[in-house]
Design a protein around this motif. Structure first.
Motif, mmCIF file in Angstrom:
data_model
loop_
_atom_site.group_PDB
_atom_site.id
_atom_site.type_symbol
_atom_site.label_atom_id
_atom_site.label_comp_id
_atom_site.label_asym_id
_atom_site.label_seq_id
_atom_site.Cartn_x
_atom_site.Cartn_y
_atom_site.Cartn_z
ATOM 1 N N GLY A 149 -18.505 18.233 -8.202
ATOM 2 C CA GLY A 149 -17.984 18.387 -9.560
ATOM 3 C C GLY A 149 -18.227 17.143 -10.397
ATOM 4 O O GLY A 149 -18.577 17.225 -11.580
ATOM 5 N N THR A 173 -21.460 25.736 -13.710
ATOM 6 C CA THR A 173 -20.293 25.655 -12.810
ATOM 7 C C THR A 173 -20.436 26.574 -11.613
ATOM 8 O O THR A 173 -19.525 26.663 -10.797
ATOM 9 N N SER A 174 -21.581 27.268 -11.496
ATOM 10 C CA SER A 174 -21.647 28.309 -10.467
ATOM 11 C C SER A 174 -21.590 27.730 -9.053
ATOM 12 O O SER A 174 -21.235 28.431 -8.116
ATOM 13 N N THR A 181 -14.541 23.530 -11.728
ATOM 14 C CA THR A 181 -14.952 24.459 -12.787
ATOM 15 C C THR A 181 -13.993 24.339 -13.971
ATOM 16 O O THR A 181 -14.419 24.238 -15.129
ATOM 17 N N GLU A 185 -14.857 23.369 -17.800
ATOM 18 C CA GLU A 185 -14.560 24.275 -18.923
ATOM 19 C C GLU A 185 -13.748 23.543 -19.992
ATOM 20 O O GLU A 185 -14.014 23.663 -21.198
ATOM 21 N N THR A 201 -23.680 32.125 -18.207
ATOM 22 C CA THR A 201 -22.700 32.228 -17.132
ATOM 23 C C THR A 201 -22.769 33.605 -16.508
ATOM 24 O O THR A 201 -23.024 34.598 -17.186
ATOM 25 N N ASN A 203 -20.160 34.479 -14.948
ATOM 26 C CA ASN A 203 -18.731 34.666 -14.748
ATOM 27 C C ASN A 203 -18.125 35.129 -16.078
ATOM 28 O O ASN A 203 -17.982 34.343 -17.012
ATOM 29 N N GLN A 206 -15.104 33.373 -17.452
ATOM 30 C CA GLN A 206 -15.419 32.091 -18.061
ATOM 31 C C GLN A 206 -15.861 32.279 -19.516
ATOM 32 O O GLN A 206 -15.421 31.557 -20.404
#
Lengths: 249, 283
Positions: A149, A173-174, A181, A185, A201, A203, A206
């Motif tokens: 991260g 962020t995957s 994550t 964000e 993304t 997601n 997200q």
């Protein structure tokens, strides 16, 4: 509008991967690109800073207007373009150098040599990327010693150090855990005050959480593009509805 | 059956031990007689002088070997590295294959052939260009060595450069760096341990070479100079061993030169181990 895309088509050899994409990206907002794997969202993102140039089998037609220039104009200075449109990749990719040298890489490439100036840029970029407090005592340590991260936030800081207008984030962020994550964000929502963010993304939550605009891609086409809240509450296209309600993807 | 494998394994260990021990046993007596500093730092090599006292200074050979190797590295490393970058990153596939194939052929040419061509082409060329009485000089040897070490430098550093993850290069380009800036500022530093290994291998090859340079360097025991005829540690042994009388101090001194050369090469191999270990820790 900071970016205006007109009738963009892209082929990987014979494979028509982007079909007639036209869209406007507003300044100082977060625009999310969503869609199932292989829908062309990452491919599209990489056309915006001409990273597709690195792939010899790619052929592109259409126009992308940025700051009054078509970036596919043969006279376009690609290195200057990439200075203004930065990119963060899916997998954190810090250089195998120190934290400091990673951040200073971009400014040095663009000719900044003065030590004091570099110090200031490095500090500001790391602060903007919300990682300064974690690394300020070990700027000379290898960047690869950071956690996943932290490495990704370092890459964001490295992109910010050249003071871009736009930040492209390709599923940034995957590969990260939920806590990292969340931090990224949070960081991205802060960044939109100064930068325009375009993020791919996979997601959907997200996209709902942090984006202002959302574009849904399917099989190389832009199916629907609107405010994130509109797209998720009252989609106009049946395919968008099927995707966001989880009927496929 | 297992025993057979073990015995085969013992063969190389045994030979290394025998050679090392023999070199020390045979190399030390001359040092004892002549004196370590008189030998290592003596500038005059006249082992068979009859009218005056014979002199056994091997400094000319040691310095010639160091100078020759350094010169070969100074020419061979930039050419080799740029070739490796070109082949690994920039060259079209067909050109890259052509260069790789020629580099492999270059590695396969026997050193005596290098010597021959150096003798008939390079030596006269140097003589004419610099207006010397003889073109058989340290410079000729340096050029021949520089060409001979190219394959090791190109092959090993190309492998290292190709192994650098594409993500590093993408990140650099996305920051607005050009391809060339990316190669020199990201790819090359990322491959540094492999490149260092390549250079050390080149040094090892250059310092151990005898046949090619004996034919182009004039073979005179001068202190080194770019346009002087010189004799290397290797070529001193190769050229004098056949006429040094058995049991003479001359013969013992040649073994001492062998010992010094051996120590140099051990040192280089230790350096190589160091770089390879550093590489393992990085990954």
């Amino acid at each position: 509008m900071i970016i205006n895309v007109q009738k963009l088509n892209l082929w990987y050899a014979d494979n028509h991967a982007l079909k007639d994409i036209s869209m406007d990206v507003p300044r100082n907002q977060i625009t999310a690109l969503i869609g199932p794997s292989g829908c062309g969202k990452s491919t599209f993102l990489k056309t915006l800073n001409r990273m597709q140039d690195l792939n010899p089998i790619v052929r592109i037609e259409g126009e992308v207007w940025y700051n009054g220039n078509n970036i596919y104009d043969p006279k376009m200075d690609v290195t200057d373009l990439r200075k203004h449109i930065g990119m963060v990749f899916q997998k954190a990719n810090p250089f195998p150098m120190s934290i400091y040298d990673n951040i200073a890489y971009g400014p040095r490439t663009h000719g900044i040599r003065a030590r004091a100036k570099l110090d200031a840029i490095v500090e500001k970029a790391l602060k903007d990327a919300a990682i300064w407090d974690e690394v300020k005592d070990r700027l000379r340590k290898p960047a690869l010693s950071l956690s996943g991260g932290q490495q990704q936030r370092l890459c964001i800081a490295r992109a910010l150090a050249v003071e871009p207008d736009i930040l492209l984030m390709d599923e940034a962020t995957s590969a990260l855990d939920p806590i990292s994550t969340g931090r990224i964000e949070e960081l991205v929502t802060q960044l939109k005050k100064k930068y325009t963010v375009i993020m791919v993304t996979h997601n959907m939550q997200q996209a709902v959480r942090i984006s202002d605009q959302c574009a849904f891609f399917l099989l190389g086409e832009l199916i629907e593009y609107s405010d994130t809240s509109t797209l998720f509450s009252t989609p106009t296209d049946k395919r968008t509805e099927d995707y966001i309600t989880g009927r496929f993807g | 059956m297992k025993m057979l494998f073990f015995l085969c394994g013992l063969v190389s260990v045994g030979f290394v031990l025998c050679i090392s021990i023999y070199l020390f046993v045979a190399g030390i007596p001359a040092f004892k007689v002549i004196g370590i500093s008189d030998m290592l730092f003596g500038k005059v090599w006249l082992p068979t002088a009859s009218t005056t006292e014979p002199s056994f200074g091997i400094l000319p050979f040691i310095l010639t070997s160091i100078w020759g190797t350094a010169g070969a590295i100074m020419i061979g490393v930039p050419i080799g590295l740029l070739t490796a970058i070109y082949v690994a990153k920039a060259a079209p596939k067909k050109v890259a294959t052509a260069i790789r194939t020629s580099v492999q052929l270059l590695a396969g040419i026997p050193s005596v052939v290098y010597g021959m061509i150096g003798m008939v082409v390079l030596v006269p060329l140097i003589q004419r260009t610099f207006d010397l009485t003889s073109g058989a000089t340290l410079m000729a040897a340096i050029i021949v060595l520089a060409i001979m070490i190219l394959p090791s430098i190109i092959n090993v550093s190309e492998t290292a450069l190709s192994a650098v993850p594409a993500e590093y290069e993408e990140a650099s380009m996305a920051l607005g760096a050009t391809k060339e800036e990316t190669w020199f500022r990201v790819t090359l530093p990322a491959a540094r341990s492999g490149v260092a290994t390549a250079i050390v291998l080149g040094i090892g090859r250059a310092i151990g070479e005898a046949m090619a340079i004996i034919m182009v360097s004039g073979n005179v025991a001068n202190m080194p100079g770019l346009f002087k005829s010189v004799r290397f540690m290797t070529t001193a042994i190769a050229s004098e061993m056949s006429y040094a009388a058995v049991g003479s101090l001359h013969r013992d001194a040649l073994f001492s030169i062998g010992l010094v050369l051996f120590l140099f090469i051990m040192l280089i191999n230790l350096g190589l181990k160091f770089f390879i270990r550093e590489k393992k820790e990085e990954t």
